[in-house]
Enzyme design. Structure first.
Site, PDB file in Angstrom:
ATOM      1  N   LYS A 110       0.822  -1.213   0.000  1.00 14.77           N
ATOM      2  CA  LYS A 110       0.000   0.000   0.000  1.00 14.77           C
ATOM      3  C   LYS A 110       0.860   1.269   0.000  1.00 14.77           C
ATOM      4  CE  LYS A 110      -4.269  -1.905   1.823  1.00 14.77           C
ATOM      5  NZ  LYS A 110      -5.250  -1.982   2.895  1.00 14.77           N
ATOM      6  N   LYS A 189      -4.037  -7.391  -8.986  1.00 16.80           N
ATOM      7  CA  LYS A 189      -5.137  -7.693  -8.070  1.00 16.80           C
ATOM      8  C   LYS A 189      -6.170  -6.563  -8.116  1.00 16.80           C
ATOM      9  CE  LYS A 189      -6.549  -7.306  -3.462  1.00 16.80           C
ATOM     10  NZ  LYS A 189      -6.496  -6.579  -2.275  1.00 16.80           N
ATOM     11  N   LYS A 192      -9.807  -1.544  -4.554  1.00 18.30           N
ATOM     12  CA  LYS A 192     -10.291  -0.161  -4.509  1.00 18.30           C
ATOM     13  C   LYS A 192      -9.120   0.810  -4.530  1.00 18.30           C
ATOM     14  CE  LYS A 192     -13.673  -1.668  -1.206  1.00 18.30           C
ATOM     15  NZ  LYS A 192     -12.932  -2.316  -0.092  1.00 18.30           N
TER      16      LYS A 192
HETATM   17  P1  ADP Z   1      -9.688  -3.624  -1.495  1.00 19.25           P
HETATM   18  O1  ADP Z   1      -8.356  -4.232  -1.801  1.00 19.25           O
HETATM   19  O2  ADP Z   1     -10.444  -3.320  -2.724  1.00 19.25           O
HETATM   20  O3  ADP Z   1      -9.609  -2.445  -0.540  1.00 19.25           O
HETATM   21  P2  ADP Z   1     -10.566  -5.054   0.774  1.00 19.25           P
HETATM   22  O4  ADP Z   1      -9.143  -5.076   1.242  1.00 19.25           O
HETATM   23  O5  ADP Z   1     -11.535  -4.170   1.504  1.00 19.25           O
HETATM   24  O6  ADP Z   1     -10.540  -4.711  -0.757  1.00 19.25           O
HETATM   25  O7  ADP Z   1     -11.104  -6.523   0.740  1.00 19.25           O
HETATM   26  C1  ADP Z   1     -12.338  -6.982   1.237  1.00 19.25           C
HETATM   27  C2  ADP Z   1     -12.405  -8.473   1.066  1.00 19.25           C
HETATM   28  O8  ADP Z   1     -12.408  -8.768  -0.335  1.00 19.25           O
HETATM   29  C3  ADP Z   1     -11.192  -9.216   1.637  1.00 19.25           C
HETATM   30  O9  ADP Z   1     -11.603 -10.453   2.179  1.00 19.25           O
HETATM   31  C4  ADP Z   1     -10.303  -9.413   0.454  1.00 19.25           C
HETATM   32  O10 ADP Z   1      -9.472 -10.535   0.589  1.00 19.25           O
HETATM   33  C5  ADP Z   1     -11.307  -9.611  -0.671  1.00 19.25           C
HETATM   34  N1  ADP Z   1     -10.739  -9.144  -1.917  1.00 19.25           N
HETATM   35  C6  ADP Z   1     -10.478  -7.861  -2.265  1.00 19.25           C
HETATM   36  N2  ADP Z   1      -9.949  -7.784  -3.490  1.00 19.25           N
HETATM   37  C7  ADP Z   1      -9.857  -9.058  -3.941  1.00 19.25           C
HETATM   38  C8  ADP Z   1      -9.394  -9.658  -5.134  1.00 19.25           C
HETATM   39  N3  ADP Z   1      -8.921  -8.913  -6.121  1.00 19.25           N
HETATM   40  N4  ADP Z   1      -9.431 -11.000  -5.250  1.00 19.25           N
HETATM   41  C9  ADP Z   1      -9.930 -11.761  -4.252  1.00 19.25           C
HETATM   42  N5  ADP Z   1     -10.395 -11.273  -3.096  1.00 19.25           N
HETATM   43  C10 ADP Z   1     -10.364  -9.936  -2.928  1.00 19.25           C
END
Ligand code: ADP
Ligand code: TRP
Length: 327
Positions: A110, A189, A192
Site C-alpha cells: 500500500k 489484483k 479499490k
Molecule cells: P480492497 O483491496 O479493494 O480495498 P478489501 O481489502 O476491503 O478490498 O477486501 C475486502 C475483502 O475482499 C477481503 O476479504 C479481500 O481478501 C477480498 N478481496 C479484495 N480484493 C480481492 C481480489 N482482487 N481478489 C480476491 N479477493 C479480494
C-alpha cells in the site's frame, strides 16, 4: 462454527470483493453463526472525510443486503458500534513484537502504491486481529490477500494467551474461496486502492465500458489464444457455468475469436449475476431506516459477545479493579 469477516468501507465494492469474499460470506450464513462487519475504523487508514466515511459504510450495508445477506441469519454491523475492539487492539499491541508487523506485505504494497505511511496503516493488522479475536471466531472467510493478516491474528492470540497463561483468545482459521485473487482491468489484483475495479453496482452501460477496457495481449483475431493467460477469461470462469467456461476455452484455443467478443460474453455474465441484486439494492436504498435498524440490532448482538470476552481480558491484564486472578 462462529464465522467472522469484515470488509473495509473505503470505496465502492467490486467483483474482487464479491468473488473473493462476499459469496462465501453469504454461503456460510445458512449453517453457521455469522458476524459480518463494515470495517469503518480501518477505512480511516485511507479516507479522512467524515461524510464520505459515513456514506461508504451505509453503502456497504446496502450492498451486502442486496447481495443476499439475511439479517435473520447473520449479524451485519459497523465496526465502530463495538468500540471494545479498539481497547483490545491496544492490549494486543503490548504483547506483539514490532517485527511481526514489519513483515506485513500489505503495508509495503500500500505504501509503495502511494498510500500515506501512517501508524494506523502500519498497525492495521492488530486492529484486524482484535476484530477476529474479540468474537472468539472459529473461521475467517477472506480473499487470499488477507491470509497473512489472519495468520498474524493466530500469532497474537498465542502471544496474549502465553503472556497471561490463559486460553481466553481462540485461534482462528482462515477460509479461502476458489477465486483466490481476482484480477482487475489492468491484470493486477483488483482493489479499490488501485483504481482497476469493476464495481458491483455501477449501471450496466459504464460496467460494460469498463469490461471493454480490460487489458489483453495483441494476439490477432485469427490466432489461437491461451485462456489461462487472459484477464477476461480469468473473470469469466468465476461467473460462468462449467459448460460455458469450457466452451469459451475451446473458442480461445481454436482462434478466430477476438478479445472484444470474449469481453461481450463477460459483460453478459456480470449482468446476469448482478442485475437482480442491483434491483434489490435500489429498493433497499429507498428505506434507509430499515438498513439502520438491521445494523443496530446486529451490533447489539455482537457487542454482547465482545463485552464478555473483554471482561475476561481485562481481568487477566489487571485492568479490572478488585479482581485479582493471580493470588
Ligand atoms: P480492497 O483491496 O479493494 O480495498 P478489501 O481489502 O476491503 O478490498 O477486501 C475486502 C475483502 O475482499 C477481503 O476479504 C479481500 O481478501 C477480498 N478481496 C479484495 N480484493 C480481492 C481480489 N482482487 N481478489 C480476491 N479477493 C479480494
Ligand atoms: N482487512 C480486511 C480487508 O481489507 C478487512 C477486515 C478488517 C477484516 N478486519 C477484519 C477481515 C477481520 C476479516 C476479519 O479486507
Amino acid at each position: 462454527m462462529r464465522v467472522l469477516s469484515g470488509i473495509q468501507s473505503n470505496g465502492k465494492l467490486h467483483l474482487g470483493n464479491y468473488l473473493g469474499a462476499i459469496t462465501q460470506h453469504i454461503e456460510l450464513q445458512d449453517a453457521n453463526e455469522c458476524f459480518f462487519f463494515i470495517a469503518n475504523y480501518h477505512a480511516l487508514t485511507t479516507i479522512h472525510d467524515g461524510n464520505i466515511v459515513r456514506g461508504y459504510a451505509h453503502d456497504v450495508a446496502l450492498d451486502y443486503l442486496a447481495l443476499g445477506l439475511d439479517p435473520s441469519k447473520a449479524a451485519l454491523f459497523r465496526q465502530t458500534d463495538v468500540p471494545e475492539v479498539t481497547e483490545l487492539t491496544w492490549i494486543l499491541s503490548t504483547v506483539t513484537g514490532k517485527g511481526l508487523l514489519d513483515r506485513a506485505t500489505s503495508y509495503k504494497d500500500k505504501t509503495a502504491k502511494g498510500l500515506s505511511a501512517s501508524m494506523g496503516l502500519f498497525c492495521y493488522p492488530i486492529l484486524m486481529a482484535a476484530d477476529i479475536l474479540i468474537y472468539r471466531s472459529d473461521i475467517v472467510p477472506v480473499g487470499k490477500d488477507q491470509t497473512q493478516h489472519v495468520e498474524m491474528a493466530q500469532d497474537m492470540a498465542a502471544y496474549f494467551n502465553n503472556t497471561y497463561n490463559s486460553d481466553i483468545l481462540k485461534r482462528p482459521e482462515v477460509r479461502l474461496n476458489d477465486a483466490r485473487v481476482v484480477p482487475g482491468v489492468d491484470g493486477q489484483k483488483m482493489s479499490k486502492s488501485y483504481g482497476n475495479t469493476i464495481n458491483l453496482f455501477d449501471p450496466p452501460k459504464p460496467t460494460r465500458k469498463r469490461i471493454m477496457s480490460i487489458k489483453t495481449d495483441s494476439t490477432p483475431v485469427d490466432d489461437p489464444k491461451d485462456p489461462d493467460n487472459c484477464n477476461v477469461f480469468a473473470l469469466y470462469r468465476l461467473l460462468a457455468t462449467p459448460e460455458e467456461t469450457h466452451d469459451l476455452a475451446e473458442r480461445y484455443r481454436a482462434g478466430g475469436m477476438g478479445y472484444g467478443e470474449a469481453k461481450g460474453l463477460l459483460a453478459e455474465a456480470v449482468e446476469r449475476t448482478l442485475g437482480p441484486a442491483r434491483e434489490r439494492r435500489i429498493e433497499l436504498a429507498a428505506d434507509p431506516d430499515y438498513v439502520e435498524d438491521v445494523l443496530r440490532t446486529s451490533s447489539a448482538k455482537a457487542r454482547t459477545v465482545a463485552a464478555n470476552v473483554m471482561e475476561q481480558v481485562r481481568d487477566v491484564c489487571g485492568l479490572n479493579v478488585g479482581k485479582d486472578t493471580h493470588r
